[in-house]
Each structure stands twice: as C-alpha cells, then as structure tokens.
Design an enzyme around this catalytic site. Sequence first.
Site, short mmCIF file in Angstrom:
data_model
loop_
_atom_site.label_atom_id
_atom_site.label_comp_id
_atom_site.label_asym_id
_atom_site.label_seq_id
_atom_site.Cartn_x
_atom_site.Cartn_y
_atom_site.Cartn_z
CB THR A 99 -10.39 20.94 -22.26
OG1 THR A 99 -10.26 19.57 -22.62
CG2 THR A 99 -11.73 21.17 -21.58
CE LYS A 174 -12.64 17.35 -21.61
NZ LYS A 174 -11.97 16.07 -21.57
CE LYS A 242 -7.70 23.13 -18.91
NZ LYS A 242 -8.01 22.47 -20.18
N1 NAP Z 1 -4.18 14.49 -19.82
C1 NAP Z 1 -5.41 14.06 -19.95
O1 NAP Z 1 -5.78 12.97 -19.46
C2 NAP Z 1 -6.42 14.87 -20.74
C3 NAP Z 1 -7.63 14.25 -21.10
C4 NAP Z 1 -8.55 14.97 -21.85
C5 NAP Z 1 -8.29 16.29 -22.20
N2 NAP Z 1 -7.10 16.88 -21.81
C6 NAP Z 1 -6.88 18.28 -22.21
O2 NAP Z 1 -5.95 18.27 -23.28
C7 NAP Z 1 -5.12 19.44 -23.19
C8 NAP Z 1 -3.65 19.01 -23.10
O3 NAP Z 1 -3.49 18.19 -21.96
P1 NAP Z 1 -2.13 17.40 -21.68
O4 NAP Z 1 -2.42 16.45 -20.59
O5 NAP Z 1 -1.55 16.93 -22.97
O6 NAP Z 1 -1.24 18.60 -21.10
P2 NAP Z 1 0.35 18.65 -20.89
O7 NAP Z 1 0.93 17.29 -20.86
O8 NAP Z 1 0.59 19.57 -19.75
O9 NAP Z 1 0.85 19.34 -22.25
C9 NAP Z 1 0.52 20.67 -22.54
C10 NAP Z 1 1.13 21.02 -23.88
O10 NAP Z 1 0.82 22.37 -24.18
C11 NAP Z 1 2.02 23.10 -24.38
N3 NAP Z 1 1.82 24.46 -23.89
C12 NAP Z 1 1.24 24.83 -22.72
N4 NAP Z 1 1.20 26.17 -22.63
C13 NAP Z 1 1.76 26.65 -23.76
C14 NAP Z 1 2.01 27.95 -24.25
N5 NAP Z 1 1.65 29.04 -23.53
N6 NAP Z 1 2.60 28.07 -25.45
C15 NAP Z 1 2.95 26.99 -26.16
N7 NAP Z 1 2.75 25.72 -25.75
C16 NAP Z 1 2.16 25.56 -24.57
C17 NAP Z 1 3.07 22.35 -23.60
O11 NAP Z 1 4.35 22.68 -24.08
P3 NAP Z 1 5.68 22.38 -23.18
O12 NAP Z 1 6.07 20.96 -23.50
O13 NAP Z 1 6.66 23.37 -23.64
O14 NAP Z 1 5.27 22.56 -21.73
C18 NAP Z 1 2.66 20.92 -23.90
O15 NAP Z 1 3.05 20.54 -25.19
C19 NAP Z 1 -5.62 20.23 -21.98
O16 NAP Z 1 -6.52 21.20 -22.41
C20 NAP Z 1 -6.31 19.17 -21.13
O17 NAP Z 1 -7.32 19.74 -20.32
C21 NAP Z 1 -6.18 16.19 -21.11
#
Ligand code: NAP
Length: 289
Positions: A99, A174, A242
């Site tokens: 997102t 979104k 965010k």
């Molecule tokens: N969680 C939800 O319910 C949900 C629902 C809809 C949309 N989203 C969106 O989907 C996206 C991911 O969410 P998530 O919940 O999966 O987040 P998350 O569990 O915090 O995972 C984030 C991922 O991004 C990687 N990452 C973050 N910063 C990075 C960087 N600078 N360089 C390389 N890798 C990086 C992390 O790697 P590491 O493992 O090394 O930290 C991890 O693999 C976000 O944009 C969020 O807003 C989330």
Amino acid sequence: MNLEKVAFIGLGVMGYPMAGHVSNAGYSTKVYNRTESKGREWESQYKGEYCHTPKLASEEADVVAICVGNDDDVRSVVYGENGVLAGMQAGSVMIDHTTTSAELAEELAAACAEKGIHFIDAPVSGGQAGAQNGALTVMCGGEHDIFEAVSPLLDSYAKQATLLGGHGQGQRCKMVNQICIAGVLKGLSEAIVLAQKSKLDIEQVVGVLKHGAAGSWQMENRAVTMSQDKFDFGFAIDWMRKDLGICLDEAKKHNLDMPLTKEVDREYQALQERGLGRMDTSVLIKIKD
Ligand SMILES: NC(=O)c1ccc[n+]([C@@H]2O[C@H](COP(=O)([O-])OP(=O)(O)OC[C@H]3O[C@@H](n4cnc5c(N)ncnc54)[C@H](OP(=O)(O)O)[C@@H]3O)[C@@H](O)[C@H]2O)c1
C-alpha cells in the site's frame, strides 16, 4: 507473455502466505526477504528458492511481485545495483502489492517503462486471514492487456482482482477503502461502548445486526474481540497511520477536508503514543480509556 517464473519480494504477514499460494499454484517461485531467516523458513515450507538479493530473485522472472512496507521500502528493493529493476528483463511485469502513494505507482511505472518492463500497482485488502486463505481483494492500476495476462497469477491468492484504471488507480481505490474502514471503526467503537453500557450481549447484537444495513466486515470480524479487549493481532495502527497519511495527502490535492478521517488519524496517533502501534486498528475503542 510467458507466465511460469515468479519472484516474490517481501515475506511479511501478507507476502509470506501470498508467495506460498504462488508456489502451490505451480509457478516456479523465487523469493527474497531482507531478514534471511524468514526466507529460509519459507523455503522449508514451500517449493521454491530463497535468493540473497532482489536482483537475483528477479533475473529470470516473468513476473516480480512485491509486498513490503511503505514507499521508501519499495524504492529500497526496486532501485540500486541489487534491486529488482537491475535484474528484470524487458517484457516482464512488476506488480506492487504494497500500500503506497499513487505517486510512487506512477514513478515505478515510468522507471519500468524505460527498461521495457510493465507495471501494475496492486494493493490488497482482506488482512492476514485473506492472505492465508488466498481470498484477497486486489485493486489494480495499469494496462488492460497486462492485467489480463497476469490475472491467473493474481487468482492464486485473490478472490477478486479488478483493474480500476491506469497506473495509480489501484492505490487510489485502496485509499477509498482505508477511509471507509476508519469511519466504520469509529462508528463501531462508539456503538459497542453504548451496547456494553446497556448490558446487551455483543455476540447476540452482532448476530442480529450483521444481516441488516449496519453489517460490515469490521462488525463481523472485530466487534466481539473489541468487546473482549483483544487487540494483539490483525492490521496494525502503525500501518493504518501510514495509509491515512497517504489518503490525507491525496485529499489535499483535491482541496478536500476530511474531518472524520483526520479525527481518526489523530486518535490513532494518540494510541501510538500510548505504545499501542502494533495493535489491531479496532483498538480505537480504547481511545477514551
Ligand atoms: N497486514 C495486513 O493486514 C495488511 C492488509 C492489507 C495491506 N497491507 C499492506 O501490505 C504491506 C505489507 O504488510 P505486512 O503486514 O505484510 O507487513 P510486515 O509483516 O511488517 O512485512 C513487511 C515486509 O516488508 C519487508 N521490508 C520492510 N521494509 C523493507 C526494506 N526497507 N527493505 C526490504 N524489505 C523491507 C519486511 O522484511 P523483514 O522481514 O526483513 O522485516 C517484511 O518482509 C504494507 O504496505 C501494508 O500496509 C497489510
């Protein structure tokens, strides 16, 4: 275009199971994650190969899917000598499920076009459960033919994927989604407090109301846990802030004031300051405590 080899960048709460569905659907899958241990864990659970850089994962891919945190996180895996763009071939497709702002989508589309690569912005909704169950809603922006070509891949983790227009329109859809969620949670929070004070049984209330005009995903999936003070799961406030920041920036461009969204954003900020940033967004009900 060929659709056999897929790279998945970012194995977080969402990316890990999404990449798993890609592998289970039979695509030859390579993954990259900044923290290697998660990549190795994924490799032990699914058929596919962990690579040490985004570039290595992307080199032979027909499609590279990305799901990381925010705009700058996407830039850090896309650009640079070890980034996705350094590995991708002309004719392949980059799909960003993160997102982000619509500006980033337009920037990435332009950077891809310089190398003859196609781009689709494709943020998702449906949360962790949607990702695990392969039942996400995917909101896409990009070219029609390219969207059609990658649809079978999206179907491996989505219950619905829709093209809403050109680059950036997936991200703008979104934003609409997140604004709706903010408003629904604010209403639900006030309603549940009144229901509790009135000694109503929340499960019974939800069972009745979910079939009527007030029914919502948040009501069905969060009202009971809100009444039980359970918030250590789900979609974190940190991510929502965010997203609301992105929404409010977009609104500014149209000279739109969005008082409810601003109020909810301020309340989430206050909850973050109380150390609740990793809690589910339904913790909004605790704002008066
Ligand atoms: N969680 C939800 O319910 C949900 C629902 C809809 C949309 N989203 C969106 O989907 C996206 C991911 O969410 P998530 O919940 O999966 O987040 P998350 O569990 O915090 O995972 C984030 C991922 O991004 C990687 N990452 C973050 N910063 C990075 C960087 N600078 N360089 C390389 N890798 C990086 C992390 O790697 P590491 O493992 O090394 O930290 C991890 O693999 C976000 O944009 C969020 O807003 C989330």
